[in-house]
Design a protein around this motif. Structure first.
Motif, PDB file in Angstrom:
ATOM      1  N   LEU A  59       1.021  -1.346  -0.448  1.00  0.00           N
ATOM      2  CA  LEU A  59      -0.077  -0.353   0.475  1.00  0.00           C
ATOM      3  C   LEU A  59       0.930   1.167  -0.040  1.00  0.00           C
ATOM      4  O   LEU A  59       1.600   1.410   0.781  1.00  0.00           O
ATOM      5  CB  LEU A  59      -0.808  -0.037   0.952  1.00  0.00           C
ATOM      6  CG  LEU A  59      -0.899  -1.083   1.813  1.00  0.00           C
ATOM      7  CD1 LEU A  59      -2.397  -0.875   2.734  1.00  0.00           C
ATOM      8  CD2 LEU A  59      -2.128  -1.894   0.723  1.00  0.00           C
ATOM      9  N   MET A  60       0.883   2.403  -0.824  1.00  0.00           N
ATOM     10  CA  MET A  60       1.347   3.148  -0.637  1.00  0.00           C
ATOM     11  C   MET A  60       0.271   4.340  -1.314  1.00  0.00           C
ATOM     12  O   MET A  60      -0.890   4.846  -1.640  1.00  0.00           O
ATOM     13  CB  MET A  60       2.064   3.255  -2.096  1.00  0.00           C
ATOM     14  CG  MET A  60       1.748   3.079  -3.276  1.00  0.00           C
ATOM     15  SD  MET A  60       2.582   3.002  -4.696  1.00  0.00           S
ATOM     16  CE  MET A  60       2.660   1.401  -3.878  1.00  0.00           C
ATOM     17  N   ALA A  61       0.667   5.708  -0.802  1.00  0.00           N
ATOM     18  CA  ALA A  61      -0.028   6.922  -0.848  1.00  0.00           C
ATOM     19  C   ALA A  61       0.608   7.789  -0.164  1.00  0.00           C
ATOM     20  O   ALA A  61       1.812   7.841  -0.594  1.00  0.00           O
ATOM     21  CB  ALA A  61      -1.167   6.730   0.475  1.00  0.00           C
ATOM     22  N   LYS A  62       0.468   9.108   0.745  1.00  0.00           N
ATOM     23  CA  LYS A  62       1.374  10.075   1.306  1.00  0.00           C
ATOM     24  C   LYS A  62       2.009  10.737   0.417  1.00  0.00           C
ATOM     25  O   LYS A  62       1.932  11.783  -0.446  1.00  0.00           O
ATOM     26  CB  LYS A  62       1.870   9.424   2.350  1.00  0.00           C
ATOM     27  CG  LYS A  62       0.550   9.772   3.666  1.00  0.00           C
ATOM     28  CD  LYS A  62       1.556   9.073   4.447  1.00  0.00           C
ATOM     29  CE  LYS A  62       0.149   9.328   6.086  1.00  0.00           C
ATOM     30  NZ  LYS A  62       0.472  10.459   6.869  1.00  0.00           N
ATOM     31  N   GLY A  63       3.737  10.468   0.340  1.00  0.00           N
ATOM     32  CA  GLY A  63       4.568  11.600  -0.006  1.00  0.00           C
ATOM     33  C   GLY A  63       4.541  10.762  -1.376  1.00  0.00           C
ATOM     34  O   GLY A  63       5.608  11.106  -2.164  1.00  0.00           O
TER      35      GLY A  63
END
Ligand code: PLP
Length: 398
Positions: free
Chosen positions: A246-250
């Motif tokens: 999972l990825m998001a933010k940066g």
């Protein structure tokens, strides 16, 4: 102007706590945020691990500009071929390596969590979900259900059934992972617990139990991803490969975008029986994808990733003070432990006064958050640490 800004904020912008810092932002560039009075603040938290490549990175700004000249939203996710999205998917897969061939784009971290939990249930045909004590995976109902802190959940029950917790880094608790479990979700470095690193052997054992029991292993890299710990994703330092990342933010360089990635074999089950198993209007928006592609290119530069460990070491070297109990974490996701939350708040407030933005952690309120943009220079790192030391001196009670 400033009075009306503050009062409008308090009156019309829904509040998340009774004590927001209320910095009135005029602009932001690189590692600095400037307020409407012209005061410059060094950003030591990156908008909570978002501005990894700094504020308004020129490559990100020009990618956004170029894309807005062409098109912005044209269709809901998954229907039309949009060049920035396709290129981003390819870039993310190449950052992740085998077996990651398929990326589902969403708008935020919590939405990546929701999508991944559904994916695990659908792929395994099982319903149980396991997360860790002190885990933070977001604030929507599914993500809240797997949060590792009861205090934040009680008021919102009933939540998802079939969820349980294991202790992070605890080998005995791996026995609780049964054949009824769809997924175990873990942060390789627990962010909101106060930058607590997983033990490599524990992740290895967790991987082996999950494989043995047919359970999907999900790594939540929403806070640790996109270079924050010195590699594109933190798990790459452990050599333990999950089934879903999972990825998001940066990822978006300041624009909202997230994703969950898996093998094609796993991911394809969202597209049939029923079709449209997970859908989103704005997921992978062309402008956000263009920004994220520029970020992906930046953080693929070895010199930038290598500098993360150098800055991390420098921070640990410079922040020597009798009141600092411990500095822990990985790369530029660090926690500086003090004696109490009261002390943390007084140091934080003093830092603001002295022109440095810091914060605490949701489940570690006796720790100061240190997570600057990973592009921070040596000089800026020294400047920030000097302010922290000064704030410690000026708030000392003994
Ligand atoms: C590890 C982790 N997962 C999920 C989330 C939720 O992300 P978002 O706030 O974008 O929904 C966060 C946010 O802090 C996070 O740190």
């Amino acid at each position: 102007m400033n009075i009306s800004g503050r009062s409008l904020f308090l009156r019309h912008v829904a509040q998340t706590s009774p004590f927001p810092p209320m910095l009135e932002v005029a602009s932001a560039e690189g590692c600095y945020i400037t307020d409407i009075y012209g005061k410059k603040y060094l950003d030591f938290i990156s908008g909570i691990s978002v501005s990894n490549v700094g504020h308004r990175h020129p490559a990100v700004v020009s990618a956004i500009r170029e894309q807005t000249e062409k098109y912005m939203h044209v269709m809901v996710y998954g229907e039309f071929i949009q060049a920035p999205q396709v290129q981003l998917a390819e870039a993310v897969c190449s950052m992740l390596g085998n077996p990651f061939e398929s990326v589902y784009f969403v708008n935020s971290g919590a939405e990546a969590v929701e999508g991944a939990l559904k994916l695990a249930k659908r792929f395994t045909g099982r319903a149980e979900l396991i997360s860790c004590e002190n885990a933070y995976h977001g604030s929507t109902h599914g993500a809240l259900s797997i949060m590792g802190s009861e205090a934040f959940k009680t008021a919102y029950r009933p939540l998802l059934p079939g969820t349980s917790r294991i202790r992070f880094n605890n080998f005995d608790d791996l026995n609780l992972i049964s054949e009824h479990v769809a997924a175990v979700i873990v942060e390789p470095v627990q962010g909101e617990a106060g930058a607590v690193e997983a033990k490599a052997e524990w992740l290895e054992s967790l991987r082996s139990v999950c494989s043995h029991k047919g359970v999907l292993l999900i790594f939540d890299e929403i806070q640790t991803g996109f270079g924050r710990t010195g590699t594109a994703f933190a798990w790459q330092q452990y050599g333990v490969v999950p089934d879903v990342v999972l990825m998001a933010k940066g990822m978006g360089g300041g624009l909202p975008i997230g994703a969950f990635a898996a093998s094609r074999d796993v991911m394809q089950c969202l597209s049939h029986d029923p079709l449209l198993g997970h859908i989103t209007t704005f997921g992978g928006n062309a402008v956000c994808a263009a920004a994220a592609l520029a970020v992906a290119r930046e953080i693929s530069k070895p010199e930038l990733l290598n500098s993360v460990e150098q800055r991390s070491k420098l921070i640990r070297e410079l922040l020597k003070h009798p009141d600092i109990i411990e500095i822990r974490g990985k790369g530029l996701l660090l926690a500086m432990k003090l004696e109490s939350n009261q002390r943390v708040l007084s140091v934080m407030n003093k830092c603001y006064e002295l022109g440095l933005i810091t914060d605490w952690f949701l489940f570690a309120d006796d720790c100061i958050r240190i997570a600057p943009p990973i592009i921070i220079s040596e000089e800026e790192t020294r400047e920030a640490c000097a302010i922290v030391l000064k704030a410690l001196e000026q708030t000392a009670t003994k």
